[in-house]
Design an enzyme around this catalytic site. Structure first.
Site, PDB file in Angstrom:
ATOM      1  N   CYS A  40     -23.963 -12.430 -48.888  1.00 43.73           N
ATOM      2  CA  CYS A  40     -24.450 -12.394 -47.489  1.00 43.73           C
ATOM      3  C   CYS A  40     -24.327 -13.646 -46.743  1.00 43.73           C
ATOM      4  O   CYS A  40     -24.047 -13.771 -45.580  1.00 43.73           O
ATOM      5  CB  CYS A  40     -25.788 -11.781 -47.434  1.00 43.73           C
ATOM      6  SG  CYS A  40     -27.169 -12.835 -48.403  1.00 43.73           S
ATOM      7  N   HIS A 320     -32.073 -13.970 -48.025  1.00 40.63           N
ATOM      8  CA  HIS A 320     -31.025 -13.188 -47.423  1.00 40.63           C
ATOM      9  C   HIS A 320     -30.544 -13.811 -46.201  1.00 40.63           C
ATOM     10  O   HIS A 320     -31.414 -14.294 -45.346  1.00 40.63           O
ATOM     11  CB  HIS A 320     -31.619 -11.602 -47.440  1.00 40.63           C
ATOM     12  CG  HIS A 320     -30.523 -10.641 -46.720  1.00 40.63           C
ATOM     13  ND1 HIS A 320     -29.372 -10.396 -47.508  1.00 40.63           N
ATOM     14  CD2 HIS A 320     -30.299  -9.820 -45.696  1.00 40.63           C
ATOM     15  CE1 HIS A 320     -28.669  -9.524 -46.733  1.00 40.63           C
ATOM     16  NE2 HIS A 320     -29.413  -9.230 -45.597  1.00 40.63           N
TER      17      HIS A 320
END
Ligand SMILES: [Zn+2]
Length: 431
Positions: A40, A320
């Site tokens: 990510c 994230h």
């Protein structure tokens, strides 16, 4: 979690976008099969770069080909794959997500530290990526031998310019055109007052997060902390050029040259192996970030608008990355979360997850609008837009320190200046 189809339907229902925008939005999807969560950091940065208007167009217009062909380098695969990815993201008619796996193979070849799918730092990845792309499209094929030239006798502004052209003799690419600025560091001796200056190029600014008693700080607080005068004393004492002795000195940063794209990295992570994270809310402006107070020269305009943010949520142990980007065509904001893209309100862009901010220099800060109170030049302009061959008279603010004015005479400008304004321009020095 809404599926892609649901988001699509939602966007259709909102009815705020034309079909072409839908395409360019949906082709902005990225997916990486099973490993998607671990890469990510890469997806987040790629989305920010993909929404960097000039860089996107450089790839879409295949201008990178010219630069790749210009040099005799054998390694061109990273730029090729990057451009291919951008082209697929913006021109594919399918609403399927795009896999950056070919690109990933290349970035791993260039920077082996990104091998595997461990959680990486998005800002470090950005630096590696821009460096890699720059090296492949560098217009300089043979770097000149390093010569020690002394510009210390020159006034600071001249010295800055000389140092910048020396940098361009070695590093000159579309990537440099967009992202690189110049930082001036001034060292002042507290004994004799002598000031020595050093000019360095920068690709981004890593801002310390200003600490205050309460929860929120502003981006300007962080900029002020970054440029705050530092005292170098004790073991850190530098040698003064004039005193020829180690002296207590003060050091200060100012920005000598503002880049077109300004990347601001908020130092949320401790430098020692990322062991802690600051989740302070940094309040940053979406529009009109005015950095003129940090400029080396007073006259420089430096006003920026935000167009992308790489966010980090979670902790140092497990986090994230997502991206919030403003579509360069529609001006609408979207959340990019790996394979999902959803429209968002611009009021949601500011959050305590913001990690890397992408700002673009406003066009108004490059072209100064004339003010009624300023003295004005009058300029004859030949219309080159159509065949009318009309010569019109325009006006320019009197800024003798900006010699670029002369070259504007040859710009293809259509004559459309109201005559009433011309009447106020009593100065006509050249024409
Ligand atoms: Zn001194």
């Amino acid at each position: 979690m809404p599926s892609m189809r649901q988001s699509y339907t939602e966007m259709r229902r909102k009815g705020s976008m034309s079909g072409s925008v839908l395409v360019s939005t949906f082709v902005g999807l990225l997916i990486n099969q099973a490993k998607v969560r671990d890469s990510c950091f890469m997806n987040s940065i790629l989305q920010c770069l993909s929404n960097t208007h000039s860089l996107r167009d450089y790839c879409l217009h295949n201008s990178h080909r010219r630069d790749l062909n210009n040099n005799s380098r054998t390694n061109t695969a990273l730029m090729e794959e990057f451009a291919k990815l951008i082209q697929t993201m913006w021109t594919s008619s399918s609403s399927e997500a795009v896999s950056p796996s070919e690109f990933k193979t290349q970035i791993q070849r260039y920077a082996p530290r990104f091998v595997g799918y461990n959680q990486q730092d998005a800002q470090e990845f950005l630096r590696f990526l821009l460096d890699g792309l720059h090296n492949e499209v560098n217009r300089v094929t043979v770097r000149p031998r390093g010569t020690v030239e002394d510009f210390d006798h020159l006034p600071d502004e001249e010295k800055g310019k000389k140092m910048w052209s020396k940098y361009l003799e070695r590093e000159d690419s579309k990537i440099v055109d967009l992202f690189v600025g110049q930082l001036k560091s001034s060292l002042t001796c507290s004994h004799c007052g002598f000031c020595s200056t050093v000019f360095d190029p920068f690709w981004d600014l890593s801002l310390p997060i200003a600490k205050k008693g309460y929860g929120e700080v502003s981006l300007m607080d962080c900029m002020r902390l970054f440029t705050k005068e530092d005292v170098l004393d004790g073991d850190e004492k530098p040698t003064c050029y004039r005193c020829k002795a180690r002296r207590r000195c003060t050091k200060k940063f100012t920005i000598q040259k503002f880049p077109k794209i300004l990347v601001l990295h908020l130092k949320r992570f401790s430098e020692a192996r990322r062991t802690s994270k600051l989740s302070t809310f940094v309040n940053f402006p979406m529009k009109d970030l005015d950095l003129r107070e940090f400029a080396s020269e007073n006259s420089i305009n430096a006003v920026y608008n935000l167009y992308a943010v790489s966010n980090h949520s979670g902790t140092t142990m497990g986090g994230h990355y997502t991206a919030y980007c403003r579509n360069p065509n529609s001006g609408e904001w979207y959340t990019f979360n790996d394979s999902r893209v959803t429209p968002m309100s611009s009021s949601q862009v500011r959050s305590s997850d913001a990690y890397v901010l992408f700002y673009e220099l406003t066009s108004s800060s490059r072209i100064k609008a004339p003010r009624a109170s300023s003295p004005l030049w009058t300029v004859d302009k030949l219309c080159l837009e159509c065949d009318c061959n009309r010569i019109g008279r325009g006006y320019e603010e009197l800024t003798p320190h900006r010699p670029a004015w002369f070259s504007r005479l040859s710009l293809p400008l259509h004559y459309n200046t109201p005559m009433s304004l011309l009447a106020s321009s009593s100065l006509s020095f050249f024409l």
